[in-house]
Write a protein that holds these residues in place. Structure first.
Motif, PDB file in Angstrom:
ATOM      1  N   GLY A  24      47.645  40.827  39.350  1.00 41.77           N
ATOM      2  CA  GLY A  24      48.138  40.195  38.125  1.00 41.77           C
ATOM      3  C   GLY A  24      49.297  39.253  38.396  1.00 41.77           C
ATOM      4  O   GLY A  24      49.378  38.158  37.824  1.00 41.77           O
ATOM      5  N   ASP A  25      50.184  39.660  39.292  1.00 42.93           N
ATOM      6  CA  ASP A  25      51.326  38.803  39.625  1.00 42.93           C
ATOM      7  C   ASP A  25      50.869  37.538  40.343  1.00 42.93           C
ATOM      8  O   ASP A  25      51.357  36.448  40.049  1.00 42.93           O
ATOM      9  CB  ASP A  25      52.340  39.567  40.484  1.00 42.93           C
ATOM     10  N   ILE A  26      49.922  37.688  41.253  1.00 36.47           N
ATOM     11  CA  ILE A  26      49.425  36.521  41.989  1.00 36.47           C
ATOM     12  C   ILE A  26      48.699  35.565  41.042  1.00 36.47           C
ATOM     13  O   ILE A  26      48.834  34.348  41.150  1.00 36.47           O
ATOM     14  CB  ILE A  26      48.522  36.952  43.163  1.00 36.47           C
ATOM     15  N   ALA A  27      47.962  36.109  40.088  1.00 34.40           N
ATOM     16  CA  ALA A  27      47.270  35.254  39.109  1.00 34.40           C
ATOM     17  C   ALA A  27      48.279  34.473  38.272  1.00 34.40           C
ATOM     18  O   ALA A  27      48.061  33.306  37.954  1.00 34.40           O
ATOM     19  CB  ALA A  27      46.375  36.106  38.210  1.00 34.40           C
ATOM     20  N   ALA A  28      49.394  35.126  37.940  1.00 36.11           N
ATOM     21  CA  ALA A  28      50.430  34.460  37.134  1.00 36.11           C
ATOM     22  C   ALA A  28      51.301  33.522  37.958  1.00 36.11           C
ATOM     23  O   ALA A  28      51.924  32.611  37.415  1.00 36.11           O
ATOM     24  CB  ALA A  28      51.308  35.512  36.453  1.00 36.11           C
ATOM     25  N   HIS A  29      51.367  33.749  39.280  1.00 36.84           N
ATOM     26  CA  HIS A  29      52.217  32.944  40.171  1.00 36.84           C
ATOM     27  C   HIS A  29      51.428  32.551  41.419  1.00 36.84           C
ATOM     28  O   HIS A  29      51.693  33.058  42.512  1.00 36.84           O
ATOM     29  CB  HIS A  29      53.467  33.745  40.583  1.00 36.84           C
TER      30      HIS A  29
END
Length: 157
Positions: free
Chosen positions: A43-48
């Motif tokens: 989720g963090d990689i998708a957002a950043h």
């Protein structure tokens, strides 16, 4: 609802989500803790996109070694790609892979039945013979869909 209740609700929803995920191929049945960190990292990689393991660790609060392990699992599953940072070749950037990985496709193929099963177990009263009320299950499902529509980041948002 106060901050503590919201936090506890979030934890309860995370546990339901983990229950609703199908076992990965070759799984041992004991992967929930690892799955939690993988989902958080994904989720963090998708957002950043184009982020580093260290930056992801800092944002998520997970230990860098756990983020590295999650990135390795995501890369093996085809969910993320890694590449050297053109500005500093010592750093590795992580970004979502184009398309849908086989694991994400398998989770989606499991459909909502796994979610409904997990919700029904959570809503079952102390007398399990009674089971969850269909109207209650439908109400909670609608509430979760409403929350997801307003709070879960979507592509392009």
């Amino acid at each position: 609802m106060d901050g503590i209740e919201l936090f506890l609700l979030g934890r309860a929803l995370m546990k339901l989500g983990e229950e609703a995920l199908p076992e990965p191929p070759g799984g041992s049945g004991q992967y929930a803790g690892g799955t939690r960190s993988v989902v958080i990292v994904a989720g963090d990689i998708a957002a950043h996109p184009d982020t580093t393991v260290g930056e992801t660790a800092q944002r998520t609060g997970l230990p860098q070694s756990q983020v590295s392990g999650a990135v390795a699992r995501l890369r093996e599953a085809g969910s993320v790609e890694t590449a050297p940072d053109p500005a500093d070749r010592r750093r590795t950037l992580v970004r979502p892979a184009p398309g849908t990985s086989a694991r994400v496709a398998a989770v989606r193929a499991a459909g909502t039945s796994k979610v409904e099963e997990a919700l029904a177990r959570a809503l079952t009263p102390a007398e399990p013979d009674l089971g969850a009320e269909p109207a209650q299950l439908a109400e909670v499902t609608r509430a979760l869909e409403l929350l997801a529509r307003h709070l879960v980041p979507r592509d392009g948002r």
